[in-house]
Design an enzyme around this catalytic site. Structure first.
Site, PDB file in Angstrom:
ATOM      1  N   VAL A 291       0.861  -1.177   0.000  1.00  0.00           N
ATOM      2  CA  VAL A 291       0.000   0.000   0.000  1.00  0.00           C
ATOM      3  C   VAL A 291       0.895   1.224   0.000  1.00  0.00           C
ATOM      4  CG1 VAL A 291      -1.757   1.275   1.281  1.00  0.00           C
ATOM      5  CG2 VAL A 291      -1.761  -1.236   1.299  1.00  0.00           C
TER       6      VAL A 291
ATOM      7  N   ASN B 250       5.880   6.569  -2.129  1.00  0.00           N
ATOM      8  CA  ASN B 250       7.192   5.955  -2.382  1.00  0.00           C
ATOM      9  C   ASN B 250       8.020   5.759  -1.116  1.00  0.00           C
ATOM     10  OD1 ASN B 250       6.709   5.938  -5.202  1.00  0.00           O
ATOM     11  ND2 ASN B 250       7.260   8.125  -5.270  1.00  0.00           N
ATOM     12  N   ARG B 251       7.335   5.685   0.004  1.00  0.00           N
ATOM     13  CA  ARG B 251       8.022   5.481   1.285  1.00  0.00           C
ATOM     14  C   ARG B 251       8.964   6.631   1.650  1.00  0.00           C
ATOM     15  NH1 ARG B 251       4.452   2.070   1.423  1.00  0.00           N
ATOM     16  NH2 ARG B 251       4.758  -0.167   1.782  1.00  0.00           N
ATOM     17  N   LEU B 252       8.776   7.786   1.010  1.00  0.00           N
ATOM     18  CA  LEU B 252       9.628   8.932   1.342  1.00  0.00           C
ATOM     19  C   LEU B 252       8.892   9.775   2.401  1.00  0.00           C
ATOM     20  CD1 LEU B 252      12.444   9.794   0.427  1.00  0.00           C
ATOM     21  CD2 LEU B 252      11.364  11.415  -1.139  1.00  0.00           C
TER      22      LEU B 252
END
Ligand SMILES: Cc1cc2nc3c(=O)[nH]c(=O)nc-3n(C[C@H](O)[C@H](O)[C@H](O)COP(=O)(O)O)c2cc1C
Length: 240
Positions: free
Chosen positions: A9, A199-201
């Protein structure tokens, strides 16, 4: 399930920028808790917005974590009620280091706290106790929290025994506060606001307590300023 089949997700939260961040941990906590509470009431996509994961350590330094409900929240820190003789209560009595997290996956947000656990004053405990439903007050008496139980039947028999001793007359003082029951407040040395992004940033903005003169080591457990004391906190962005 193999690692390749785990559903991924992407966190599409709006994150948190230094510009948006409130000037003190207290004000930012208040904003996010209020927003989570509102999401808990309206549409309930954040059930139990005040569920707080609380970690303590045992005598060997091994961690222990469990969920409680955040029942106190003010500029001194978040707090919860519990049996003082429970595992968490005894661990905090021996070693006050504590860490906790409020996690709201539906909002792509979390708040992490590190600090020391301090017992909530008896008068505050008594005020909260009076607000508990009668059955919850009886359960507190009936449970030697964290001790082995012989079975469900024994628990229910103990409940019935205390129910008979302290009958429900519909009054706040029908059931006295057990001496072994109370609460802990987390006096914070660090408060992190985590905002999940694409983007997990992710964003991680961390307030760390400094001493009165500024600059002292944050992990000194004696440094536990009020959460709304602007001069007592420094801000650091951590990598996600
Ligand atoms: C949503 C939720 C809320 C809970 N709230 C509390 C609470 O406010 N106080 C408490 O002592 N235990 C609460 N519990 C139970 C604790 O997770 C735990 O089982 C219990 O406190 C014993 O932990 P210990 O043996 O580590 O002391 C809650 C559990 C859940 C899942």
């Amino acid at each position: 399930m193999t690692s390749t089949s785990v559903e991924r997700v992407d966190y599409t939260g709006e994150g948190l920028s230094e510009d948006e961040l409130a000037p003190t941990p207290w004000q930012q906590i208040r904003r996010w808790v209020d927003e989570a509470d509102a999401r808990g009431r309206n549409g309930a996509d954040v059930p139990e917005p005040r569920a707080l994961s609380v970690a303590t350590v045992d005598a060997s330094g091994a961690p222990n974590v469990r969920t409680v409900l955040m029942r106190f929240l003010d500029e001194r820190g978040p707090g919860f009620v519990t049996s003082l003789d429970s595992t968490k209560g005894l661990e905090l009595a021996a070693n006050p280091h504590i860490a906790a997290a409020l996690t709201w996956p539906a909002m792509f947000r979390a708040i992490r706290f590190r600090g020391t656990g301090e017992q909530v004053d008896r008068d505050e405990v008594a005020t909260y106790w009076a607000s508990r439903p009668w059955g919850s007050r009886i359960s507190a008496w009936a449970s030697s929290q964290s001790q082995p139980a012989t079975g469900r039947a024994q628990l229910e028999a103990d409940f019935d025994r205390y129910a008979a001793q302290f009958p429900d007359h519909g009054n706040d003082d029908d059931v006295p506060v057990p001496q072994f029951w109370g609460g802990f407040r987390i006096r914070c040395s660090e408060v992190e606001f985590w905002g999940g992004r694409r983007n997990r940033l992710h964003d991680r903005l961390v307030f760390t307590a400094v001493g009165a003169g500024g600059g002292a080591a944050a992990q000194d457990i004696d440094i536990r300023p009020g959460l709304d004391e602007a001069a007592a906190w420094v801000l650091v962005r951590r990598q996600p």
